[in-house]
Structure formats: C-alpha cells, structure tokens
Scaffold this motif. Structure first.
Motif, PDB file in Angstrom:
ATOM      1  N   ALA A  69      -5.099  -9.162   2.466  1.00  0.00           N
ATOM      2  CA  ALA A  69      -3.678  -9.170   2.832  1.00  0.00           C
ATOM      3  C   ALA A  69      -3.374  -8.201   3.967  1.00  0.00           C
ATOM      4  N   PHE A  70      -4.220  -7.192   4.146  1.00  0.00           N
ATOM      5  CA  PHE A  70      -3.928  -6.127   5.096  1.00  0.00           C
ATOM      6  C   PHE A  70      -4.615  -6.263   6.454  1.00  0.00           C
ATOM      7  N   GLY A  71      -5.708  -6.967   6.527  1.00  0.00           N
ATOM      8  CA  GLY A  71      -6.444  -7.009   7.783  1.00  0.00           C
ATOM      9  C   GLY A  71      -7.329  -5.787   7.934  1.00  0.00           C
ATOM     10  N   ASP A  72      -7.444  -5.302   9.167  1.00  0.00           N
ATOM     11  CA  ASP A  72      -8.373  -4.210   9.473  1.00  0.00           C
ATOM     12  C   ASP A  72      -7.780  -2.865   9.069  1.00  0.00           C
ATOM     13  N   VAL A  73      -8.372  -2.264   8.052  1.00  0.00           N
ATOM     14  CA  VAL A  73      -7.932  -0.967   7.544  1.00  0.00           C
ATOM     15  C   VAL A  73      -9.162  -0.079   7.390  1.00  0.00           C
ATOM     16  N   GLU A  74      -9.054   1.157   7.820  1.00  0.00           N
ATOM     17  CA  GLU A  74     -10.135   2.103   7.569  1.00  0.00           C
ATOM     18  C   GLU A  74     -10.103   2.474   6.084  1.00  0.00           C
ATOM     19  N   VAL A  75     -11.255   2.376   5.433  1.00  0.00           N
ATOM     20  CA  VAL A  75     -11.351   2.657   4.000  1.00  0.00           C
ATOM     21  C   VAL A  75     -12.376   3.762   3.789  1.00  0.00           C
ATOM     22  N   ARG A  76     -11.996   4.714   2.949  1.00  0.00           N
ATOM     23  CA  ARG A  76     -12.929   5.779   2.573  1.00  0.00           C
ATOM     24  C   ARG A  76     -13.081   5.788   1.062  1.00  0.00           C
ATOM     25  N   ASP A  77     -14.290   5.515   0.610  1.00  0.00           N
ATOM     26  CA  ASP A  77     -14.601   5.644  -0.817  1.00  0.00           C
ATOM     27  C   ASP A  77     -14.769   7.122  -1.100  1.00  0.00           C
ATOM     28  N   GLU A  78     -14.052   7.591  -2.104  1.00  0.00           N
ATOM     29  CA  GLU A  78     -14.049   9.027  -2.361  1.00  0.00           C
ATOM     30  C   GLU A  78     -14.311   9.309  -3.832  1.00  0.00           C
ATOM     31  N   PRO A  79     -15.525   9.749  -4.178  1.00  0.00           N
ATOM     32  CA  PRO A  79     -15.847  10.046  -5.575  1.00  0.00           C
ATOM     33  C   PRO A  79     -14.940  11.106  -6.192  1.00  0.00           C
ATOM     34  N   ARG A  80     -14.440  12.040  -5.396  1.00  0.00           N
ATOM     35  CA  ARG A  80     -13.608  13.117  -5.955  1.00  0.00           C
ATOM     36  C   ARG A  80     -12.225  12.636  -6.385  1.00  0.00           C
ATOM     37  N   LEU A  81     -11.857  11.398  -6.066  1.00  0.00           N
ATOM     38  CA  LEU A  81     -10.575  10.851  -6.530  1.00  0.00           C
ATOM     39  C   LEU A  81     -10.655  10.314  -7.958  1.00  0.00           C
ATOM     40  N   TYR A  82     -11.869  10.131  -8.472  1.00  0.00           N
ATOM     41  CA  TYR A  82     -12.027   9.597  -9.823  1.00  0.00           C
ATOM     42  C   TYR A  82     -11.421  10.564 -10.837  1.00  0.00           C
ATOM     43  N   ASN A  83     -10.377  10.099 -11.529  1.00  0.00           N
ATOM     44  CA  ASN A  83      -9.657  10.875 -12.547  1.00  0.00           C
ATOM     45  C   ASN A  83      -9.208  12.252 -12.057  1.00  0.00           C
ATOM     46  N   ALA A  84      -8.919  12.350 -10.774  1.00  0.00           N
ATOM     47  CA  ALA A  84      -8.506  13.627 -10.188  1.00  0.00           C
ATOM     48  C   ALA A  84      -7.090  14.000 -10.617  1.00  0.00           C
ATOM     49  N   PRO A  85      -6.843  15.279 -10.826  1.00  0.00           N
ATOM     50  CA  PRO A  85      -5.483  15.735 -11.124  1.00  0.00           C
ATOM     51  C   PRO A  85      -4.618  15.689  -9.858  1.00  0.00           C
ATOM     52  N   SER A  86      -3.333  15.840 -10.043  1.00  0.00           N
ATOM     53  CA  SER A  86      -2.386  15.689  -8.931  1.00  0.00           C
ATOM     54  C   SER A  86      -2.644  16.668  -7.790  1.00  0.00           C
ATOM     55  N   ASP A  87      -3.077  17.893  -8.083  1.00  0.00           N
ATOM     56  CA  ASP A  87      -3.298  18.857  -7.002  1.00  0.00           C
ATOM     57  C   ASP A  87      -4.450  18.434  -6.098  1.00  0.00           C
ATOM     58  N   VAL A  88      -5.470  17.813  -6.654  1.00  0.00           N
ATOM     59  CA  VAL A  88      -6.580  17.307  -5.841  1.00  0.00           C
ATOM     60  C   VAL A  88      -6.107  16.120  -5.004  1.00  0.00           C
ATOM     61  N   LEU A  89      -5.353  15.215  -5.611  1.00  0.00           N
ATOM     62  CA  LEU A  89      -4.816  14.071  -4.874  1.00  0.00           C
ATOM     63  C   LEU A  89      -3.931  14.541  -3.727  1.00  0.00           C
ATOM     64  N   ARG A  90      -3.104  15.526  -3.987  1.00  0.00           N
ATOM     65  CA  ARG A  90      -2.211  16.073  -2.957  1.00  0.00           C
ATOM     66  C   ARG A  90      -3.020  16.635  -1.779  1.00  0.00           C
ATOM     67  N   ARG A  91      -4.083  17.334  -2.076  1.00  0.00           N
ATOM     68  CA  ARG A  91      -4.918  17.887  -0.993  1.00  0.00           C
ATOM     69  C   ARG A  91      -5.512  16.773  -0.137  1.00  0.00           C
ATOM     70  N   PHE A  92      -5.909  15.669  -0.754  1.00  0.00           N
ATOM     71  CA  PHE A  92      -6.413  14.533   0.022  1.00  0.00           C
ATOM     72  C   PHE A  92      -5.316  13.964   0.917  1.00  0.00           C
ATOM     73  N   VAL A  93      -4.123  13.797   0.379  1.00  0.00           N
ATOM     74  CA  VAL A  93      -3.007  13.287   1.179  1.00  0.00           C
ATOM     75  C   VAL A  93      -2.749  14.222   2.356  1.00  0.00           C
ATOM     76  N   GLU A  94      -2.650  15.494   2.071  1.00  0.00           N
ATOM     77  CA  GLU A  94      -2.349  16.471   3.130  1.00  0.00           C
ATOM     78  C   GLU A  94      -3.453  16.538   4.178  1.00  0.00           C
ATOM     79  N   SER A  95      -4.690  16.371   3.770  1.00  0.00           N
ATOM     80  CA  SER A  95      -5.795  16.450   4.734  1.00  0.00           C
ATOM     81  C   SER A  95      -5.838  15.251   5.675  1.00  0.00           C
TER      82      SER A  95
END
Length: 167
Positions: A69-95
C-alpha cells in the motif's frame, strides 16, 4: 519529522511452532488487519518515509502485509524494539526525527500504548482523547501524531481494525 505513526503489530497466533514468543506468526485475522490498515493509512496520505520494525515474526509479517500500500519505504528491522518499554521506543523516534518526514514505529504493547499515552499527556490532549486510548491499544491499531515546530507530538487520530470493519 512532521508526522509519526505508532502502530502495534496485527493479531498473532497464540503460539509458534518453536514455542517462542518472538516467533509467533500472524493469524488469518491479523493478515487482514494489516492489509486494511496499510490501505487506510495510504488512502489518508499517511505513507511513511521510514519504518522502524521490531524483528519479531509478527511485526515483520505485519509490515509485509502493509508495504504494498505504501510503495518505496526505507525499512529498518530493529531487534531492540521487541517488547521494548516506552522510553526505548521514544529514543528510537527521537534518533530518527531528522531522517523522515513521516516515521512509522511498528512494535509491541505495552510500550506502544504507553508511549502514545505519554505523547497525549505531553501535548495536553483532551480528556475524551485520553479516554479513547485508556480503553486499550488493540492489535494493528495506529496512533497518529503531527509533530509541531517545537517537536511535540500532537494527536491527529487513532485507528483500529474495528473502526475499519475488520473484526
């Protein structure tokens, strides 16, 4: 970044052949949820430039069902997102905030739900909006935010498979 999509993986099977949680695949319903959510986001002009995806099987399969549905999107598989708490998710967003106009983070509860609620509180969302998310963050749900010039995530919407007619 001017938009953020926080999304939980689609519905998964209760177990995996290997017995491990990280290997649980999507259910038939989950595949339908993911396809419909991808179509809806794209129809609304919410196509990510960058998708950060947990390496768990169910999140990878959710992305695989959505990506057409999206077409060409850069995708990053990230093992550290597995069951990550909100502070870890936030750091990924901010980075990644300078890397994409629209960022999608596709991960797991409770982290996704908690982060969405934190962003709502920080942007002084109305009690009605807070109540809507207090009811839970079902599989394949997406919280949509506009990011203002100060970097605050301001609530734009909340989509669930049920809203889209997928039960």
């Amino acid at each position: 970044m001017h938009r953020l999509i926080l999304m939980r993986h689609a519905q998964a099977e209760a177990s995996s052949p290997s017995g491990g949680d990280e290997a649980r695949p999507l259910s038939n319903t989950g595949r339908k949820e993911a396809v419909r959510m991808g179509q809806t986001l794209a129809e609304r002009g919410l196509t990510p430039d960058l998708a950060l995806v947990s390496s768990a099987v169910r999140t990878r399969q959710t992305w695989d069902q959505m990506h057409d549905a999206f077409g060409d999107v850069e995708v990053r598989d990230e093992p550290r997102l597995y069951n990550a708490p909100s502070d870890v998710l936030r750091r990924f967003v901010e980075s990644c905030e300078d890397e994409a106009g629209c960022l999608m983070l596709l991960a797991h509860n409770p982290g996704v739900h908690v982060l969405a609620t934190e962003y709502l509180s920080e942007s002084a969302a109305s009690p009605a909006i807070l109540d809507r998310l207090a009811g839970g963050f079902p599989t394949a749900a997406a919280a949509l935010f506009t990011v203002d010039v100060a970097g605050r995530c301001v609530f734009e919407g909340f989509l669930t498979p049920r809203d889209l007619g997928v039960a």
